[in-house]
Motif scaffolding. Structure first.
Motif, PDB file in Angstrom:
ATOM      1  N   GLU A 163       1.211  -0.884   0.085  1.00 11.14           N
ATOM      2  CA  GLU A 163      -0.302  -0.074   0.095  1.00 11.14           C
ATOM      3  C   GLU A 163       0.686   1.133  -0.427  1.00 11.14           C
ATOM      4  O   GLU A 163       0.530   1.888  -0.753  1.00 11.14           O
ATOM      5  N   LEU A 164       2.127   1.380   1.119  1.00 12.18           N
ATOM      6  CA  LEU A 164       2.740   2.235   0.594  1.00 12.18           C
ATOM      7  C   LEU A 164       4.310   2.363  -0.106  1.00 12.18           C
ATOM      8  O   LEU A 164       4.803   3.805  -0.491  1.00 12.18           O
ATOM      9  N   SER A 165       3.395   1.237  -1.085  1.00 13.59           N
ATOM     10  CA  SER A 165       5.249   1.533  -2.428  1.00 13.59           C
ATOM     11  C   SER A 165       3.800   2.140  -3.723  1.00 13.59           C
ATOM     12  O   SER A 165       4.424   2.843  -3.942  1.00 13.59           O
ATOM     13  N   ARG A 166       2.700   2.709  -3.467  1.00 15.17           N
ATOM     14  CA  ARG A 166       1.849   3.253  -3.868  1.00 15.17           C
ATOM     15  C   ARG A 166       2.541   4.674  -3.924  1.00 15.17           C
ATOM     16  O   ARG A 166       1.778   5.272  -2.943  1.00 15.17           O
ATOM     17  N   PRO A 167       2.322   5.420  -5.076  1.00  8.33           N
ATOM     18  CA  PRO A 167       2.352   6.426  -4.879  1.00  8.33           C
ATOM     19  C   PRO A 167       1.494   7.136  -5.041  1.00  8.33           C
ATOM     20  O   PRO A 167       0.314   8.278  -5.949  1.00  8.33           O
ATOM     21  N   VAL A 168       0.574   8.032  -3.711  1.00 11.68           N
ATOM     22  CA  VAL A 168      -0.239   8.585  -3.539  1.00 11.68           C
ATOM     23  C   VAL A 168      -0.119   9.963  -3.098  1.00 11.68           C
ATOM     24  O   VAL A 168      -1.691  10.300  -3.481  1.00 11.68           O
ATOM     25  N   ALA A 169       0.032  10.363  -1.837  1.00 14.10           N
ATOM     26  CA  ALA A 169       0.039  11.820  -1.974  1.00 14.10           C
ATOM     27  C   ALA A 169       1.593  12.313  -1.929  1.00 14.10           C
ATOM     28  O   ALA A 169       2.649  11.483  -2.035  1.00 14.10           O
ATOM     29  N   PRO A 170       1.864  13.400  -2.334  1.00 12.44           N
ATOM     30  CA  PRO A 170       3.334  14.701  -2.327  1.00 12.44           C
ATOM     31  C   PRO A 170       3.971  13.785  -0.931  1.00 12.44           C
ATOM     32  O   PRO A 170       2.790  14.679   0.216  1.00 12.44           O
ATOM     33  N   ILE A 171       4.821  14.842  -0.710  1.00 16.46           N
ATOM     34  CA  ILE A 171       5.611  15.598   0.308  1.00 16.46           C
ATOM     35  C   ILE A 171       5.646  17.109  -0.116  1.00 16.46           C
ATOM     36  O   ILE A 171       6.357  17.548  -0.630  1.00 16.46           O
ATOM     37  N   LEU A 172       5.495  18.046   0.798  1.00 16.02           N
ATOM     38  CA  LEU A 172       5.781  19.748   0.490  1.00 16.02           C
ATOM     39  C   LEU A 172       7.259  20.038   0.761  1.00 16.02           C
ATOM     40  O   LEU A 172       7.464  19.602   2.204  1.00 16.02           O
ATOM     41  N   PRO A 173       7.596  21.230   0.454  1.00 18.48           N
ATOM     42  CA  PRO A 173       8.410  21.420   0.550  1.00 18.48           C
ATOM     43  C   PRO A 173       8.394  22.167   1.855  1.00 18.48           C
ATOM     44  O   PRO A 173       7.917  22.636   2.638  1.00 18.48           O
ATOM     45  N   ASP A 174       9.539  22.057   3.102  1.00 15.27           N
ATOM     46  CA  ASP A 174       9.207  22.830   4.489  1.00 15.27           C
ATOM     47  C   ASP A 174       9.740  24.226   5.131  1.00 15.27           C
ATOM     48  O   ASP A 174      10.497  24.064   3.494  1.00 15.27           O
ATOM     49  N   ASP A 175       9.578  24.601   5.651  1.00 14.35           N
ATOM     50  CA  ASP A 175       9.719  26.021   6.358  1.00 14.35           C
ATOM     51  C   ASP A 175      11.171  26.497   5.902  1.00 14.35           C
ATOM     52  O   ASP A 175      11.398  27.383   5.889  1.00 14.35           O
ATOM     53  N   ALA A 176      11.927  25.531   6.063  1.00 13.32           N
ATOM     54  CA  ALA A 176      13.359  26.186   5.847  1.00 13.32           C
ATOM     55  C   ALA A 176      13.964  26.434   4.024  1.00 13.32           C
ATOM     56  O   ALA A 176      15.148  27.157   4.179  1.00 13.32           O
TER      57      ALA A 176
END
Length: 327
Positions: A190-203
């Motif tokens: 399940e977690l090997s599926r590309p489901v959600a993006p990761i956004l750039p952090d505040d730094a």
């Protein structure tokens, strides 16, 4: 949280002396740890170091996904006060910048980001007024959630190095290896599926200005040597995913918490984290801003020839990365 101690890789006196001598020579020759000429001189300096030092500074080679390099002497009185912001550090701890650059270059290729800490190859991690509750290294009063360093970026480091300058309060860095978790085959799938993006952090000011939403990425993926992860819950819009995926993500969070170790670094310690295998974070603490607060230096390293990025990431947009070819 696990009571298992973090692996320690001790450095003997001869290796420490050789590394210190090389760092002092580079700093004396170039005058500044941020000198482009010093950076260009790193490959030759590394080539002149002994096989024993090269072996001692090999990358992470266990399922723990990390180790503490111990044995580098640091005199607290020589440092001066902990700065209140990375931009005011100046040349404080410059010798340790060069030491960390040498360690980084022996392990791989040091990298820097033109949108973070003015593109420096060695970052200063200190608590800063006004940033106490952020999910960045400048925070203090909140738990820094365990995460992959620069998880949003396809060119993120393979190795993260954290060198302790000062830690009078024994504030723990936390870390957890995906190789020590117990997940079902269904959760891994399940977690090997590309489901959600990761956004750039505040730094990353430049990345925050980047237009558009990043593409979804897999949280888990298989590398040549086993399972890897790309994980940053504080910057992952999990609420947009389906419930099956969210449930698997929660179980991954619980497993990482179960196997997590707390590492209270001593001055001179260098924590080396395999950024594909282990996540890291930090426990909350109360910053005093009196010159005695926790102070780390951080470097990021790519390992040439290491293939641990899914092919699906090839089309992702970059945010500005500089690399120092040190081999």
């Amino acid at each position: 949280m696990s009571t298992r101690p973090a692996p320690v890789r001790p450095l003997d006196a001869a290796v420490v002396a050789e590394l210190a001598t090389a760092a002092d020579a580079l700093l004396a020759r170039h005058g500044s740890a941020t000198s482009p000429d010093l950076l260009a001189d790193l490959p030759a300096a590394c080539a002149a170091l002994s096989p024993a030092l090269h072996h001692a500074l090999r990358p992470v080679d266990t399922d723990d996904g990390l180790f503490v390099l111990r044995g580098l002497p640091l005199d607290d009185a020589d440092l001066g006060p902990t700065p209140g912001h990375w931009s005011t550090v100046g040349d404080a701890g410059a010798r340790w910048d060069v030491v960390l650059l040498l360690v980084s270059a022996l392990m791989g290729t040091p990298i820097a980001w033109d949108g973070q800490q003015d593109g420096r190859f060695v970052h200063n991690i200190v608590p800063s007024p006004g940033h106490e509750s952020e999910q960045t290294g400048a925070s203090s009063s909140v738990l820094l959630t365990p995460h992959t360093e620069d998880a949003f970026h396809p060119g993120r480091a393979h190795l993260l190095l954290l060198c302790c300058m000062r830690n009078h309060d024994n504030i723990a860095t936390t870390a957890a290896s995906i190789r020590l978790t117990e997940l079902s085959e269904q959760d891994v799938a399940e977690l090997s599926r590309p489901v959600a993006p990761i956004l750039p952090d505040d730094a990353y000011e430049q990345a925050q200005r980047f237009g558009g939403r990043p593409a979804p990425v897999p949280t888990l993926f298989e590398g040549e040597d086993g399972l890897h992860l790309r994980f940053d819950p504080a910057y992952t819009p999990v609420e947009d995913a389906d419930e099956t995926w969210r449930a698997a993500y929660r179980r991954l969070e619980a497993e990482l918490a179960r196997v997590c170790v707390a590492v209270s670094l001593e001055p001179g310690d260098v924590l080396v984290v395999d950024n594909d295998v282990a996540v890291h974070g930090r426990v909350p603490f109360r910053a005093r801003y009196d010159g005695t607060d926790r102070w780390l230096k951080r470097a990021s390293v790519r390992v040439p020839g290491r293939r641990t990025r899914p092919a699906a990431e090839a089309a992702e947009h970059g945010y500005g990365q500089l690399a120092l070819e040190a081999h």
